[in-house]
Scaffold this motif. Structure first.
Motif, mmCIF file in Angstrom:
data_model
loop_
_atom_site.group_PDB
_atom_site.id
_atom_site.type_symbol
_atom_site.label_atom_id
_atom_site.label_comp_id
_atom_site.label_asym_id
_atom_site.label_seq_id
_atom_site.Cartn_x
_atom_site.Cartn_y
_atom_site.Cartn_z
ATOM 1 N N UNK A 1 0.845 -1.159 -0.028
ATOM 2 C CA UNK A 1 -0.204 -0.012 0.091
ATOM 3 C C UNK A 1 0.804 1.178 -0.155
ATOM 4 N N UNK A 2 1.819 1.246 0.698
ATOM 5 C CA UNK A 2 2.853 2.387 0.791
ATOM 6 C C UNK A 2 3.568 2.618 -0.312
ATOM 7 N N UNK A 3 3.892 1.558 -1.123
ATOM 8 C CA UNK A 3 4.788 1.779 -2.228
ATOM 9 C C UNK A 3 3.583 2.398 -3.192
ATOM 10 N N UNK B 1 7.656 6.947 1.133
ATOM 11 C CA UNK B 1 6.610 6.240 1.056
ATOM 12 C C UNK B 1 7.180 4.872 0.014
ATOM 13 N N UNK B 2 7.450 5.318 -1.134
ATOM 14 C CA UNK B 2 7.969 4.239 -2.028
ATOM 15 C C UNK B 2 9.104 3.384 -1.284
ATOM 16 N N UNK B 3 10.161 4.186 -0.698
ATOM 17 C CA UNK B 3 11.365 3.398 -0.221
ATOM 18 C C UNK B 3 10.700 2.487 0.824
ATOM 19 N N UNK B 4 9.646 3.233 1.899
ATOM 20 C CA UNK B 4 9.209 2.062 2.964
ATOM 21 C C UNK B 4 8.457 0.911 2.396
ATOM 22 N N UNK B 5 7.679 1.266 1.269
ATOM 23 C CA UNK B 5 6.914 0.257 0.724
ATOM 24 C C UNK B 5 7.789 -0.800 0.143
#
Lengths: 280, 523, 99, 631
Positions: free
Chosen positions: B347-349, B421-425
Motif C-alpha cells: 500500500x505504501x509503495x 513512502x516508496x522506499x518504505x513500501x
C-alpha cells in the motif's frame, strides 16, 4: 472444315499443320521480341497472329478466327504500324540493356515461369476433349450469338461502353488543344538567348561541293564533322555519312592525276591532320 | 443522463486546440490568451471532477459508456478512480503554467509572413496533448486508451521537432538537425512500444472478447475468464513494454534526454511531467489489473530494472554538462522510484508511487521551467557557461534552488513524502532493494547541488553579469508551483485520501497484502 | 496428336511475350508483346472451349479481343502523347516511380 | 499549555518566511525581526520550562497533536510534538544560545549586504532544529534533521561568491545525506519491525524485537548521528564548514546542530540499551573521534578550524558517553549543554578576534591580542578554562563525569575507553592552550595584507560582547549549577534512565588523573608556545603534524576513492549510455537503415524492373500452387 476435325483426336493433317505453323508462330513471337526495329517486330507479330487465326479455325472457333484476321491483324496491327511511323525511330530501339541485371533476371524469370507453366499443363490430366462439334451444331456464329445476347449480355453491353470510352479517351489523350498563344519568332529567339545555346540557327548539313545531301555532316572550320548538322532522326538511326576523309582522298587523286600528267615525282603529300589528332 | 463531466474535461482542451489553431496569424497574443483561458477552464473542470469524486464510493465514478465500434466490442467508456483523479488534476494544473512559461517561446522570428503561425500551432499542440492525456487517464476501455496513448505522439512529435531553444550555441541549422533527431527518436521509441502494445491489445481481445477494463478485470477475478499462464505473461509483456518505453525505464530511456534537451523547457515539462505519467499510470491500471499473476511473475525483474534506473539515472545526471539533460536523467531516476513503488506491491509503495507522479510533475516543472528561464537569458544549455548567477539574479537562483531541493526530496517539500513512502513500501517486502534505492537520495543531492554550485555560486561570470532577475510572468509561473510543493509536503492528506481507496483495490486485484511488522507495537 | 499441345504452344507464346515486356525498352514493342500474351491466352481459351465442348471459352476470348482493342487504342494514344512531351518512347527514360 | 509547543517552532519559521519572501524592503530591519522572533521562541521555551518544573516528575511529557501528516494504509505519520525534559533542555539551549547569537550577528554582519537573508536562514535553522528535538516520531524528526542540514548548507555557503564556501556547503550537505540515508533506513527498519515509527510505541516495545534487528536499527541511527555530528568516518565536512560566517560556526557547528546526533542516540536509548553490540560501536566511534578531533585541533593554524577539531573531539566525548548506556546518557547531555555554552563562547570570541583583525584567521598572524581586546580575552579565556576542565568551571563537571562513566563501563572496554578519554583531556588542554597562547599572548605578529592595510585590532561593539559575556557566565557556572545536588541528573532521569555502573576506580582517582592530564597538556603547550616565539610561517612539522593539518588524510582518501572514483564511474557511465545502451538501439536503427538503403536500390523507378519483380512473384505463386497440389 468438318466437325470431326475438332474432335478428340486430331487428324494427321491438323498435327502436321500444328507443327509447321506452331514453329512459325514461335519464330514470329521470338522475332517480335528480338527484332531491333519496331516495324519488323510489328510484322512478325502480325505473322504470329495470322497463324493463331488458323489455329482458332482449326479448333472450331470459326468466328474468332475470322475476327482475329480482320480485326486484330487487319486493324489493330495497322494501328501499331501507324504509331510506329508517327513516333519514328528512337534510341529506345536499341537492344542494349540499360538496367543492370535486368536482362538476366527477365530471362531467368521467363524461363522459370515457362517451365512451371508447361509443367503445370503436363501435370493436369487433360485427356478428355469433348470437341466443339456439339456446340457448333447450329453454326458457330449462331452459337456465339445465342450466348452473347443471353448469358453474357451484360458483359457485352459493358464492353460496348468500354470501347466507346476507350475511343473517346484516345481522342482526349492525343488531341492537343492550343491552350496558350503560340510563341512568336521573337519570343523563341529571346528564349534561345536566355538559354545561351545555339544562338544562331543550326548549321546546314552537307554544305559541301560534292556531297550536298542531308545525311552528310557539315564540316567545321577545322575539318571535323559536326553531328548537329544532321537531322535527329538520321542520327538516331545511325544513317550518317562521314565524308571528312573523302575530301583528302579526292585531293590525293587529283594530285596523282596531275603528277601523272606532268610526269613529276610526287612531293610528299600534304598531311592534313584532324584537330583532335594534332592536339594529341 | 447526467452531464458528461469527464468527456467535457477532455473535449474542452481539444476544442480549445482547434480554436487556437484557427486564430489568424496577426492575432498571436489572442491565441496565447485563448490557450491560457482554455487551460484554466479545464483546470476548473478538473477540480470539479476532484470534488465530485467520492473517495469512499465505487471504484470507477462519473462513468460514461456508449457503444462505439459494436462489431469489435469497443466502447467509449470513461471512468475515474482515485489515481486517475489526482493525475487529471496534475495535468490540468500544470497546463496553465506550461502555457505561461512558454508564452514567448514560439513567437515567429520574423513577422513578415502573414500565413506563418507558429505561435498558434504551439499552443494548439499543447492543448491537444492535454486533451489526449486527460482522456488516457479517463479511458476504461483498453482500445480507447490505446488510441489516445498513441495519438499523443503526433502533437508531441511536432512540439519536440518544431520548437526549440532560441539562440542555440551551434547555430540554428545544427539545432534543427538535433531537434529532428530527437523528435524522430522519441517517435520511433514510442511507436515501437505502441505497436507491441497493439499486438497485445488485439491478443487481449481474442482472449477476452471485449475491451472493457472493468468487465475483463471482473471476469479475471471471478474466474470466468481463464488465461493460460504463458498467454497472460506475453500479453503483460506487450503492455508493459509500451509503458516502460513511455515511463521510461532503463534501458529504454535514451529517448528522454534527447527529447528534453532539444525541446523548449515547457515542452520538456510536458514530456516528463505529464505525458510520461501516462506510462506509469497505465502500469498501475492495466498491467496490474488485467494481468495480476503475470505482474507478480515479472516483479523481480522489473524491480531490478527500476533499481538500475534509479542509480544509473542519478549517476548519469552527475556526469552531464547540459542542464536539461541533467534534469532528464534525474527524471529517469525518479521514474525508477515510481515503478519501484508500483511493483513493490505494498500500500505504501503504490500510494507513494501515485503521489510521486504528482509531486514529480510539480517539482520537475518548477526546476525545469526555472532552468528554462535561465537558459533563455544566456542562450546556452551548458552548465559551464554559467556561474555566480545568484549574485545578479537572487530570486531566480532561489527558485532554482527550491526546485532542486524538491528534486532531491528534501523533507518538507512534496517529493519527500512520496519518495519515502516508496522506499518504505519497497523495504517492507524487499529490504535489499529498498536499501540500494536509498543510495539514490545521496546521488540526488550530489547532482542537484553540483548543478546549483556550478551555475549559481562562485564568482560572477562576465556573460551572466547583466542577467535580469525573474520577471512578473515568470514569477507567476514559479510561485504557485513552489507554494504547492511546500503545501503538499506539509499536508499531503487531501491527495492521499483520494488515492488510498484506489490503491487498496489495486492491491486486492493482485491478491497482495502488506507484510506484517515483526512486533505489533502500533495501537 | 493431342490438342493439349495447343496449350503448350500458348504457354510458350505467353512466356515469350512476358519476357519481351521485360526486355524491350520501346513502349510500342512492349505493347506488342502484351498483345502477344493476350493472344496466347485467347488460344488457350479457344482450346479450352474445345475441350469442354461449349462455346463459353470462345466468348471469353472474344471479350478479351474487345478489351485488347480498347486497351491498344488507349495505350497507343498514351504513347503518342508521351512521345510528344518527352520525345521518346522509352519506358525507362525517366525513373518515374522513384521519389 | 501544550498548545504553546507549536508556537516554539512557528515563531522562527514565521521569521524565516517573512525575511526570505519579504524582499528588499525589509533589509533595514531584517536583523531585528529575526532576533525578535528568536527571542520570542526563547520566551515561550522559558514559559514551558516553568510549567514543566511545576509539574510532577512523572507528568512532565507534553504531547501536542497538530494533524495527520501522511495517512496511508498501515503507515501513519503525524505532526505531533513531544516536549519532555530532554527536548526541553534542547529547546532552552537552542533558543537561548540561538537568541544570543542572533544578537551577536547583528553586530557581526552589520556591513553585509545580504544581512536580511542571513537572519532568515538563521531563523530557518532554529525552526528546523526545534522541529528536530520536538518531533514525536522519527519521520518528523527526519524533517527537522534534513531541515537543519539545509540551513547549514545555506549558511556555510552564505558567501556563495567564494567558490571555497560553495564547495564546503555542498560537501557538508552531501556527507550529511550519507548520514540521512542511515536515518531513513533506520526508520524503514523500525516500520517493518514495529509497524510504526512514533517514539512512544517504538521505544516502549523495543525489547520485544530481536536483537539483530535492534542492532541494525542502532547502527543505522549511529550512521545518521555520525553524519550530523561529524563523527568518524563522516567527520570531514566540519572543518570545511568553517567557511561560513563565524556566528554560524558558533550556533550550528558548535552548540546545536552538530549535537543532534547525540540527541538522536540518547532519544533512542531504549533501542541501544537492547542492542549492546550497537552500543559498543557507538563508544568506539566516540572514542576514535575524540582523539581524532583533538589531534586535528592540535595541528591547525586557522583558529576556527582548530576550534572545529575541538568541537569534533568534544562531541566524541558526548557520543562516547551516549554509547555507554544509562551510565552515560545524562552526562552526554550535560556535557552537550555546557559545551554549548563554552564552545559558542569560544567561537564568538574567535569571531570577535577576526572582526578586529580584518577577517584574518591564521593564528600565526595574531599574538598579544589581550591588550587590544580585553573583553574578548576574558570571555575567551573563561571558555578556554571551561573546556580544558579547569576545576570548578562547567567543563570540569561534565567531562569528568564522562571519564568516570567510561571507566564505569567495566572490563577491558572500560579501561580502554577511560584511557582514551583521559588522553583526550590531555590533548584538549594542549591544543586549547596553544590557541590561547598563539592568539592572546606573545608578541604581535600581524602584518599588512596584500592591499597594505595593517589590521588595527580593536574591541568589538557591545552588541557582540554582551552575548559573549553571557555565554562566558554560562561556561563558568552552568556545570556547577547542574552538578550541585545532581540537579541535572534528577531532571533528565525519568527520560533517559540512569545507573551508576561499577567503576573499578573511585571517582576521586579519576578526577586526580584528569587533573594530571590537564597539567601535562597545558605544560607542554606552554613550553612549546609560551616560552618561545611562535614562527609566523608554520614549520614543516612531523609526519603526524602534517597529516593532522590535512585532517589526518581523510580528505585525501575521500578525494582519491570517492571523488575520483565517482568521476570515473559517471564518466564511463555517460560513455556507456551513449555508446552501449543508445548504441544498441541506434545500431539496430542503422542496421535497418543500411538494409533499407540496399533494398531501396531495388526500387530504381524503372517500370520494367518492377515488372520483373511482379513476374518473378507470379512465377513463385505458380510454383507454390503446383507444390501445394503436389503435396
Amino acid at each position: 472444315m468438318s466437325p470431326q476435325l475438332a474432335a478428340y483426336t486430331t487428324s494427321t493433317g491438323e498435327a502436321f499443320q500444328f507443327w509447321v505453323l506452331g514453329t512459325v508462330a514461335v519464330i514470329g513471337a521470338l522475332s517480335t521480341v528480338f527484332m531491333k526495329k519496331a516495324v519488323h517486330s510489328a510484322l512478325s507479330l502480325a505473322g504470329t497472329m495470322i497463324v493463331l487465326a488458323v489455329f482458332y479455325l482449326a479448333n472450331g472457333a470459326y468466328f474468332l478466327g475470322i475476327v482475329q484476321i480482320v480485326v486484330y491483324t487487319g486493324a489493330i496491327m495497322m494501328l501499331f504500324l501507324f504509331v510506329v511511323m508517327l513516333v519514328g525511330v528512337t534510341a529506345a530501339d536499341s537492344l542494349k540493356e540499360t538496367i543492370k541485371g535486368q536482362r538476366w533476371l527477365a530471362l531467368l524469370c521467363g524461363v522459370g515461369f515457362g517451365v512451371l507453366l508447361l509443367a503445370g499443363i503436363a501435370n493436369a490430366s487433360l485427356k478428355d476433349f469433348a470437341g466443339t462439334g456439339q456446340a457448333n451444331a447450329n453454326g458457330n456464329v449462331q452459337g456465339l450469338a445465342a450466348l452473347i445476347f443471353t448469358k453474357y449480355v451484360f458483359a457485352f453491353e459493358i464492353t460496348g461502353a468500354l470501347l466507346i470510352t476507350a475511343a473517346i479517351g484516345a481522342m482526349v489523350l492525343t488531341h492537343r488543344e492550343r491552350t496558350e498563344r503560340p510563341r512568336t519568332q521573337r519570343e523563341l529567339s529571346e528564349q534561345r538567348v536566355r538559354d545561351g545555346k545555339h544562338l544562331p540557327p543550326l548549321p546546314a548539313p552537307g554544305v559541301y561541293a560534292r556531297h550536298n545531301a542531308v545525311d552528310i555532316a557539315g564540316l567545321l572550320p577545322d575539318g571535323t564533322p559536326s553531328e548537329l548538322t544532321v537531322s535527329k532522326t538520321l542520327r538516331d538511326r545511325g544513317q550518317m555519312r562521314d565524308v571528312s576523309a573523302e575530301a583528302l582522298g579526292d585531293l590525293r587523286a587529283l594530285e596523282q592525276r596531275s603528277e601523272e600528267r606532268l610526269e613529276r615525282t610526287p612531293v610528299e603529300p600534304a598531311h592534313f591532320k584532324r584537330s583532335e589528332e594534332a592536339s594529341k | 443522463m447526467s452531464f458528461p463531466l469527464l468527456t467535457a474535461t477532455a473535449v474542452l482542451p481539444a476544442v480549445g486546440a482547434v480554436a487556437t489553431a484557427a486564430v489568424p496569424a496577426a492575432r498571436r497574443t489572442a491565441a496565447k490568451w485563448l490557450a491560457l483561458l482554455v487551460s484554466l477552464a479545464t483546470l476548473v473542470l478538473a477540480i470539479v471532477v476532484m470534488v465530485r469524486f467520492d473517495p469512499g464510493g465505487a471504484r470507477y465514478q462519473l462513468t460514461e459508456s456508449h457503444a462505439w465500434i459494436a462489431d469489435f466490442g469497443v466502447r467509449y467508456e470513461l471512468g475515474v478512480d482515485g489515481i486517475a483523479v489526482v493525475l487529471i488534476a496534475l495535468t490540468a494544473l500544470l497546463m496553465p503554467f506550461i502555457i505561461l512559461a512558454g508564452w514567448n517561446d514560439a513567437d515567429p522570428l520574423e513577422t513578415g509572413s502573414k500565413r506563418w503561425r507558429p505561435t498558434q500551432g504551439f499552443f494548439a499542440l499543447i492543448l491537444a496533448v492535454e486533451a489526449m492525456v486527460v482522456i488516457s487517464f479517463e479511458a476504461t476501455d483498453v482500445f480507447l486508451f490505446y488510441i489516445f496513448f498513441e495519438a499523443m505522439l503526433i502533437p508531441m512529435y511536432f512540439l519536440i521537432g518544431g520548437f526549440g531553444d532560441r539562440a542555440h550555441a551551434q547555430g540554428e541549422e545544427a539545432a534543427s538537425t538535433q531537434r529532428s533527431y530527437a523528435a524522430v527518436k522519441f517517435l520511433l521509441y514510442n511507436l515501437v512500444g505502441g505497436l507491441i502494445m497493439l499486438a497485445a491489445v488485439i491478443g487481449l481481445y481474442t482472449v477476452a472478447g471485449n475491451f472493457s477494463l472493468a468487465e475483463i478485470a471482473q471476469a479475471r477475478a471471478n474466474g470466468t475468464l481463464h488465461m493460460a499462464t504463458s498467454t497472460e505473461r506475453w500479453l503483460f509483456l506487450g503492455f508493459f513494454f509500451a509503458f516502460a518505453v513511455k515511463a521510461p525505464l532503463w534501458p529504454l530511456h535514451t529517448w528522454l534526454p534527447n527529447a528534453m534537451q532539444e525541446s523548449t523547457a515547457p515542452v520538456a515539462v510536458l514530456i516528463t511531467a505529464v505525458v510520461d505519467k501516462v506510462g506509469t499510470f497505465a502500469m498501475l491500471r492495466f498491467c496490474l489489473q488485467l494481468f495480476p499473476e503475470a505482474s507478480k511473475w515479472a516483479t523481480p525483474t522489473i524491480l531490478v530494472l527500476a533499481l538500475i534506473s534509479i542509480i544509473y539515472g542519478a549517476l548519469l545526471a552527475v556526469g552531464q554538462r547540459d542542464i536539461k539533460r541533467l534534469v532528464a536523467y534525474a527524471s529517469i531516476s525518479h521514474f525508477g522510484f515510481i515503478i519501484l513503488g508500483i511493483f513493490a506491491m505494498t500500500s505504501q509503495g503504490q500510494s507513494g508511487a501515485t503521489l510521486y507522479m504528482v509531486n514529480h510533475g510539480i517539482s520537475t516543472a518548477a526546476l525545469m521551467l526555472v532552468a528554462g528561464f535561465l537558459i533563455s537569458r544566456r542562450g546556452s544549455r551548458l552548465i559551464a557557461d554559467y556561474g555566480g548567477v545568484q549574485k545578479v539574479a537572487p530570486v531566480l537562483a532561489g527558485t532554482f534552488l527550491i526546485g532542486g531541493l524538491a528534486t532531491l526530496s528534501l523533507p518538507g517539500l512534496a517529493p519527500f513524502v512520496s519518495e519515502f513512502l516508496v522506499l518504505v513500501g519497497t523495504f517492507t517486502r524487499y529490504p535489499a532493494i529498498g536499501i540500494i534505492a536509498t543510495f539514490g537520495i545521496v546521488l540526488a543531492a550530489l547532482y542537484t547541488l553540483v548543478l546549483y554550485q556550478r551555475t549559481m555560486t562562485g564568482p560572477v561570470k562576465p556573460a551572466v553579469s547583466a542577467m535580469p532577475d525573474l520577471k512578473a510572468r515568470e514569477l507567476l509561473v514559479v510561485t504557485p508551483l513552489i507554494v504547492l510543493l511546500i503545501f503538499l509536503g506539509v499536508y499531503p492528506k487531501p491527495l492521499t485520501d483520494i488515492v488510498n481507496p484506489a490503491v487498496k483495490q489495486t492491491m486486492s486485484d493482485v491478491h497482495k497484502t502488506d507484510p506484517k511488522p515483526a512486533v505489533e507495537a502500533a495501537k | 496428336m493431342n490438342p493439349v499441345y495447343y496449350l503448350y504452344l500458348a504457354a510458350l507464346l505467353f512466356t515469350i511475350g512476358a519476357t519481351g515486356v521485360l526486355i524491350r525498352r520501346n513502349a510500342i514493342v512492349v505493347f506488342m508483346c502484351i498483345e502477344l500474351m493476350l493472344n496466347a491466352c485467347n488460344l488457350a481459351f479457344v482450346v479450352f472451349s474445345r475441350m469442354h465442348g461449349n462455346l463459353d471459352g470462345q466468348i471469353i476470348a472474344f471479350f478479351t479481343m474487345v478489351v485488347a482493342a480498347a486497351e491498344v487504342v488507349v495505350g497507343l494514344a498514351i504513347i503518342v502523347s508521351l512521345f510528344r512531351t518527352r520525345h521518346s518512347a522509352s519506358v525507362d527514360d525517366a525513373s518515374l516511380m522513384k521519389l | 499549555m501544550e498548545n504553546l509547543i507549536a508556537l516554539l517552532i512557528a515563531a522562527p519559521l514565521l521569521g524565516a518566511a517573512v525575511l526570505l519572501v519579504g524582499g528588499r524592503r525589509l533589509d533595514a530591519v531584517g536583523q531585528w525581526i529575526g532576533t525578535l522572533l528568536s527571542t520570542t521562541s526563547f520566551v515561550f521555551g522559558v514559559i514551558l520550562f516553568v510549567d514543566l518544573l511545576g509539574r510532577n516528575t512523572d507528568d512532565r511529557t507534553l504531547i501536542q497533536h497538530l494533524y495527520t501528516w501522511v495517512p496511508v494504509a498501515g503507515f501513519q505519520a503525524d505532526v505531533t510534538f513531544r516536549l519532555d525534559q530532554l527536548s526541553m533542555t534542547f529547546v532552552l539551549l537552542i533558543t537561548g544560545v540561538g537568541s544570543l547569537i542572533h544578537l551577536y550577528s547583528v553586530g557581526y554582519m552589520e556591513h553585509d549586504e545580504r544581512r536580511r537573508r542571513f537572519f532568515g536562514y538563521l531563523n530557518l535553522f532554529l525552526a528546523a532544529m526545534l522541529l528536530l528535538v520536538l518531533a514525536d516520531n522519527y519521520l518528523l524528526l527526519y524533517v527537522g534533521w534534513e531541515g537543519v542540514g539545509l540551513a547549514s548548507y545555506l549558511l556555510i555557503g552564505f558567501w556563495q561568491h567564494k567558490p571555497s564556501a560553495a564547495t564546503a556547503a555542498k560537501k557538508a550537505f552531501l556527507v550529511n545525506r550519507v548520514g540521512d540515508m542511515g536515518l531513513s533506513i533506520a526508520i524503514m527498519l523500525m516500520f517493518t519491525t514495529f509497524g510504526t515509527f512514533a517514539f512512544g510505541p517504538v521505544l516502549s516495545h523495543a525489547t520485544d524485537a530481536s536483537e539483530g534487528r535492534l542492532t541494525a536499527i542502532g547502527l543505522m541511527l549511529l550512521l545518521a548521528a555520525c553524519g550530523k555530528s561529524a563523527q568518524v568516518p563522516l567527520q570531514s565536512w566540519l572543518g570545511d564548514a568553517m567557511e561560513g560566517p563565524t556566528p554560524v560556526s558558533a550556533l550550528i557547528h558548535a552548540a546545536t546542530m552538530v549535537t543532534a546526533g547525540v540527541y538522536l542516540i540518547v532519544r533512542s536509548g531504549a533501542i541501544f540499551n537492547a542492542a549492546p553490540d550497537a552500543q559498543l560501536v557507538v563508544t568506539v566511534v566516540g572514542a576514535v573521534t575524540l582523539l581524532f578531533g583533538a589531534i586535528v585541533g592540535c595541528a591547525k593554524d586557522d583558529i576556527k578550524k582548530a576550534l572545529a577539531g575541538s568541537t569534533m573531539s568534544q562531541i566524541g566525548y558526548m557520543v562516547l558517553a551516549a554509547g555507554l548506556g544509562p551510565i552515560g546518557y545524562v552526562f552526554a547531555i550535560m556535557h552537550l549543554v555546557t559545551h554549548g555554552f563554552f564552545k559558542a563562547g569560544l567561537f564568538l570570541g574567535a569571531g570577535s578576534v577576526m572582526h578586529g583583525m580584518n577577517d584574518e584567521v591564521d593564528m600565526r598572524r595574531y599574538g598579544g591580542l589581550r591588550k587590544y581586546m580585553p573583553v574578548t580575552f576574558i570571555t575567551f579565556g573563561l571558555g578556554y578554562l571551561a573546556i580544558i576542565g579547569f576545576p570548578g568551571l562547567s567543563g570540569f563537571f561534565s567531562k569528568d563525569k564522562i571519564i568516570e562513566a567510561a571507566f564505569a563501563k567495566g572490563g577491558t572496554e572500560g579501561w580502554i575507553l577511560g584511557t582514551c578519554a583521559l588522553v583526550g583531556a590531555a590533548i584538549t588542554a594542549f591544543y586549547m592552550t596553544r590557541v590561547m597562547l598563539m592568539t592572546f599572548f606573545g608578541e604581535k605578529r600581524w602584518q599588512p595584507d596584500e592591499h597594505g592595510h595593517e589590521p588595527h585590532p580593536h574591541e568589538s561593539p557591545k552588541v557582540m560582547t554582551i552575548p559573549m559575556i553571557v555565554l562566558a557566565v554560562g561556561s563558568v557556572f552552568a556545570g556547577g549549577f547542574f552538578s550541585i545536588g545532581d540537579r541535572f541528573l534528577h531532571w533528565l532521569e525519568p527520560i533517559t534512565g540512569h545507573s551508576e555502573g561499577d567503576s573499578p576506580i573511585s571517582a576521586g582517582v579519576v578526577t586526580g588523573a584528569t587533573m594530571v592530564c590537564l597539567i601535562i597538556g597545558v605544560g607542554i603547550a606552554y613550553l612549546q608556545y609560551g616560552r618561545r616565539p611562535v614562527p609566523a610561517v608554520a614549520p614543516r612539522g612531523s609526519l603526524l603534524t602534517r597529516a593532522a593539518r590535512r585532517d589526518l588524510l581523510q580528505d585525501d582518501f575521500n578525494h582519491v576513492v570517492l571523488v575520483r572514483g565517482g568521476e570515473h564511474l559517471t564518466r564511463s557511465l555517460v560513455y556507456v549510455d551513449h555508446t552501449l545502451v543508445d548504441g544498441v538501439v541506434n545500431g539496430t536503427a542503422a542496421g535497418f537503415g543500411g538494409l533499407s538503403g540496399r533494398l531501396r536500390k531495388l526500387q530504381n523507378g524503372y517500370a520494367r524492373s518492377y515488372a520483373v519483380s511482379m513476374f518473378g512473384g507470379a512465377a513463385l505463386l505458380v510454383a507454390a500452387t503446383l507444390l501445394m497440389r503436389a503435396v
